[in-house]
Design an enzyme around this catalytic site. Structure first.
Site, PDB file in Angstrom:
ATOM      1  N   ALA A   1      -5.319 -53.210  -6.525  1.00 42.87           N
ATOM      2  CA  ALA A   1      -4.476 -53.199  -7.729  1.00 42.87           C
ATOM      3  C   ALA A   1      -3.169 -53.953  -7.494  1.00 42.87           C
ATOM      4  O   ALA A   1      -2.373 -53.563  -6.634  1.00 42.87           O
ATOM      5  CB  ALA A   1      -4.175 -51.757  -8.123  1.00 42.87           C
ATOM      6  N   ALA A   2      -2.952 -55.012  -8.242  1.00 45.54           N
ATOM      7  CA  ALA A   2      -1.746 -55.833  -8.082  1.00 45.54           C
ATOM      8  C   ALA A   2      -1.686 -56.862  -9.198  1.00 45.54           C
ATOM      9  O   ALA A   2      -2.691 -57.131  -9.858  1.00 45.54           O
ATOM     10  CB  ALA A   2      -1.770 -56.564  -6.737  1.00 45.54           C
TER      11      ALA A   2
ATOM     12  N   THR B   1      -3.345 -62.578   0.570  1.00 43.45           N
ATOM     13  CA  THR B   1      -3.577 -63.880  -0.052  1.00 43.45           C
ATOM     14  C   THR B   1      -3.174 -65.025   0.864  1.00 43.45           C
ATOM     15  O   THR B   1      -2.240 -64.876   1.670  1.00 43.45           O
ATOM     16  CB  THR B   1      -2.751 -63.978  -1.354  1.00 43.45           C
TER      17      THR B   1
ATOM     18  N   TYR C   1       4.970 -63.803  -5.736  1.00 43.37           N
ATOM     19  CA  TYR C   1       3.647 -63.208  -5.521  1.00 43.37           C
ATOM     20  C   TYR C   1       3.308 -63.184  -4.020  1.00 43.37           C
ATOM     21  O   TYR C   1       2.994 -62.134  -3.456  1.00 43.37           O
ATOM     22  CB  TYR C   1       2.586 -63.998  -6.300  1.00 43.37           C
TER      23      TYR C   1
END
Ligand code: UDP
Length: 324
Positions: free
Chosen positions: A74-75, A117, A141
């Protein structure tokens, strides 16, 4: 069989991982606030609608079952949006995760697989990128994910919370048999946008063709979402077997330029993709390709769908079913 809590399991990668874990026989509960994900992505009876900012709800969920591990997807995930709404990204991705980690500690859940990421590397000095490359995010991000990585590193040392961190490269493709695929709102990802251009006739904009790459367009490492799902399962097995914390790149190690992706989409669909060249997109490094040898060697992972054409074919199949 293990009891797994999947946060963000109604989203794209989370849903594919949830389906994969269920097929492997795990007992999966999904926690998702449905701000971006879809109820239809989660098998019946598996979804708990809750926000990571709601600590009492998290505590109640974690008290309701003895989870063996958490997989935390969840993000907020859009690089460009994070530049415009930095505070929201730190709130969601960092504060939300800290809330989850505190609830896990209280409930005695000591294992987590975390979605990170390639954006933690920023603009790398060279490719393929090993996990040991400098971490210099160029967007809120990427920074928000790195902040969680840092926190997890300290929690491993100080309180014994074991983690597997997967640094995703470019997830694509679909499990169209299971009825799940990429459905971001608004869509910002290249492959679904190419299909949209085919269907509407409105050209997709290629973000720059003056990069120092062979054809001038950006190169990315595309990985099938089902192979990302199997990487999570491998990470989970490692933790459940008592393995130590570790960080892995999750990519295939093959780079493809935007032009090459367009050509592949034309081969697979048999249609011309209308496109125009536009300006560069802020925060886009010219080339991001994973050195994925650590994931292969240490977790025994291997992509089942390493070929870009096959990835695009599965995405096109999902897109075609969706459009009837
Ligand atoms: N891209 C593009 N036009 C678009 C969307 C993406 O040229 O409308 C390019 C983007 O610059 C990048 C690649 O396609 O080089 C993949 O972008 P995407 O947004 O799918 O994933 P990201 O690399 O941001 O994770």
């Amino acid at each position: 069989m293990a009891r797994i809590l999947v946060t963000g399991g109604a989203g794209y990668i989370g849903a594919h991982t949830t389906h994969h874990l269920l097929r492997l026989g795990h007992d999966v509960t999904v926690a998702d606030d449905l701000s971006k994900g879809y109820r239809h992505n989660v098998p019946d009876g598996r979804l708990q609608v809750l926000s990571l900012h709601d600590r009492p709800a998290l505590d109640a969920l974690l008290a309701s079952a003895r989870f063996d591990a958490v997989i935390h997807f969840a993000a907020s995930i859009a690089v460009g949006e994070s530049v415009r709404e930095a505070e929201a990204y730190f709130h969601n991705n960092v504060a939300g995760t800290l809330n989850l980690l505190a609830a896990m500690r209280q409930a005695g859940v000591r294992k987590i697989v975390f979605s990170s990421t390639a954006a933690v590397y920023g603009d790398p000095d060279s490719v393929p990128i090993p996990e040991t490359a400098p971490l210099r995010p160029v967007s809120p991000y990427g920074e928000s994910k790195l902040m969680v990585e840092t926190a997890l590193g300290w929690m491993d040392r100080c309180s014994g919370l074991r983690h597997i961190i997967l640094r995703y490269f470019n997830a694509c493709g679909a499990d169209s048999q299971a009825g799940i695929g990429e459905e971001h709102q608004p869509e910002t990802h290249l492959i679904p946008l190419l299909f949209q251009a085919i269907r509407t006739g409105n050209p997709v904009t290629v973000f720059g063709d003056d990069y120092a790459t062979a054809d001038g367009t950006c190169i990315r490492d595309y990985i099938h979402v089902c192979d990302l799902a199997s990487a999570h399962a491998a990470g989970l097995d490692h933790l459940l077997a008592g393995g130590p914390s570790a960080i892995f790149n999750a990519g295939t190690g093959e780079g493809h330029s935007v032009r090459q992706v367009i050509e592949a989409a034309e081969r697979i669909t048999g249609e011309k993709v209308p496109w125009v060249i536009g300006a560069r997109r802020d925060g886009d490094p010219p080339e991001l390709v994973a050195d994925s040898s650590k994931l292969r060697n240490q977790l025994g992972w291997k992509p089942a769908i390493p070929d870009l054409d096959d990835m695009i074919a599965s995405a096109w199949d999902f897109d075609s079913r969706k459009h009837g």
